[in-house]
Scaffold this active site. Sequence first.
Site, short mmCIF file in Angstrom:
data_model
loop_
_atom_site.label_atom_id
_atom_site.label_comp_id
_atom_site.label_asym_id
_atom_site.label_seq_id
_atom_site.Cartn_x
_atom_site.Cartn_y
_atom_site.Cartn_z
N GLY A 185 53.53 23.12 -8.02
CA GLY A 185 53.71 24.81 -7.69
C GLY A 185 54.21 24.39 -6.16
O GLY A 185 54.38 23.03 -5.68
N GLY A 186 54.84 25.03 -5.21
CA GLY A 186 54.96 24.99 -3.50
C GLY A 186 53.98 24.56 -2.85
O GLY A 186 52.30 25.46 -3.95
N PHE A 187 53.38 23.92 -1.69
CA PHE A 187 52.57 24.12 -0.98
C PHE A 187 51.94 25.14 -0.68
O PHE A 187 50.61 25.06 -0.97
CB PHE A 187 52.89 23.42 0.29
CG PHE A 187 51.80 23.50 1.13
CD1 PHE A 187 50.83 22.06 0.94
CD2 PHE A 187 51.75 24.32 2.73
CE1 PHE A 187 50.17 22.14 2.29
CE2 PHE A 187 50.67 23.79 3.57
CZ PHE A 187 50.19 22.43 3.20
N CYS A 197 60.55 18.59 -7.99
CA CYS A 197 60.21 17.76 -6.74
C CYS A 197 60.56 16.40 -6.30
O CYS A 197 60.12 15.87 -5.32
CB CYS A 197 59.13 18.47 -6.96
SG CYS A 197 58.73 17.39 -8.34
N GLU A 214 50.21 19.34 -7.93
CA GLU A 214 51.16 18.63 -7.03
C GLU A 214 51.74 19.50 -7.22
O GLU A 214 52.85 20.88 -7.37
CB GLU A 214 52.38 18.00 -8.53
CG GLU A 214 53.26 16.86 -7.80
CD GLU A 214 54.61 18.08 -7.98
OE1 GLU A 214 54.95 18.06 -6.54
OE2 GLU A 214 55.34 18.41 -8.86
N ASN A 221 60.81 24.76 -13.30
CA ASN A 221 62.08 23.06 -13.76
C ASN A 221 62.12 22.82 -14.47
O ASN A 221 63.15 22.48 -15.08
CB ASN A 221 62.19 22.60 -11.92
CG ASN A 221 60.77 22.44 -11.54
OD1 ASN A 221 60.41 22.74 -11.32
ND2 ASN A 221 60.60 21.14 -11.24
N THR A 252 51.89 28.01 -2.02
CA THR A 252 50.68 28.64 -3.16
C THR A 252 49.52 27.67 -3.75
O THR A 252 48.31 28.59 -3.94
CB THR A 252 52.00 28.58 -4.90
OG1 THR A 252 52.91 29.71 -4.28
CG2 THR A 252 51.47 29.76 -5.90
N GLY A 253 49.89 26.82 -3.86
CA GLY A 253 48.70 25.45 -3.85
C GLY A 253 47.55 25.93 -2.77
O GLY A 253 46.78 25.84 -3.36
#
Length: 489
Positions: A242-244, A296, A262, A166, A246-247
């Site tokens: 990225g996303g939670f 985000c 983040e 993004n 994937t985190g």
Amino acid sequence: MTTVESPPTAQPIWRPPAGALWSGRWVDGASAMPVRDPEDGSLLGHVTDTSPVEVDQAVAGVAAAGTSGEEWPAWRRREALDAAARLVLRRREVLTEVMSREGCKTVREATAEVSRAAETLRLSAQQTGRLTGETLPFSDTSRGAGRLGWYTREPVGVVAAITPFNDPLNLVAHKVGPALAAGNGVVLKPAEATPLTALAFAEILLDAGVPAERLAVVPGTGAGTGRALVGHPLVDLVSFTGGFRTGNEVARAAGAKKTLMELGGNNAVLVLDDAAREAAAHAVVAGAFGVAGQNCLSVQRVFVSSRIADRFIRDVVTATEALRVGRKADSRTDIGPLISEREAGRVQEWVREAREGGAEVRTGGQREGAFHWPTVLTGVPADAKVMTEEIFGPVLVIEPFETVDEAITRANGTRYGLQAGIFTAALETALDVAERLRVGAVMINDSSDFRIDAMPFGGPKRSGVGREGVRYAVEAMTEPKVVAVRRSA
């Protein structure tokens, strides 16, 4: 809102010298990966789909370059990053085109991001002169008698940087700039959808004087390239945005390494009855629908005083319907496509779920390919995905509240805590609300969608681990080294 116009015939786009960068040179790996424009699916080119074996070569090459800072002293790092900032601005047209063509940003949004990336590099350059430690209080204990000492800040070693689609330029700068300023080597895996922007940025860094052996760019998939990178034993720190979910996978694959993550937000804005209503409505619309909501910091939930709710909703709907949905290359466009038709379909499905639960669509709701029209919902069930999860799309929920305490409770009632906003004319109330909101940052008389690149960035709960922002990333990407001297008896 206008309908999407047919795109013109695609024109050639900037191509990198090769599909990847490692071991101090541009290389084409064994496998290639196509890069497509999400607006129309047109093929823009190919990059390397970096294999685990090739990731090993890239990491080993950066690690072998050494990270002591002796061969690339701080003053040279500062000069290279300053030069890179100037080159970014000089190559604005190329960066804007690449960023907009392969990603989801309109040309206006991409142009603005180029300026921010230059600023991020400038801020990174400034940090090289602030890598200072301090003396240590050996005389404060009897065991320290006859000793003196200090500590310095040293680079952690090899930084693995994984960036999202993004903000494909500035978020790369936010990881690579501080890492290089601190004296580290960097291996960058850009988002699968936007690798060309990262490769164009790498070319700028090399042209600016960053030693090629200290930087690698390894495009590829998260499951293949990303997993091999974060789990590599020579990687010392993983910086991921990225996303939670994937985190969590990144954390498991990384093991016992330092991480900066983040992981997004489900950001709330509170609009009190004494707020400047029309100004708040326009700020909310801008904060909700920029980059088609793929941000985000986007405003996702608005809690507005019931005393002004009807008028505020009308203001928001009117401002939303004035937005132009269209081609990214058209300078008049406000809302471009999502990063893929699949993501647009997911957003549409979340809206459908909310509607079936009783929500009312005040405007928007329709989809055409990868385009999803900016959508305003009211009456959304508390357990709907658009209320509880990060939608990462152009959808805004507005709900009335009776008391400020209720609004704070509802704003905090999510597993995320990145940023929030509050609109009110009462400073004492604003400060009280700011203290009680469990988020990383509170914007008073502004939406959640505001950040300067020098501020600490991140949040509690699912929103991440640690803080980014140039100065704070540099600190995280260095470690203290103590030197103690024992005097002769």
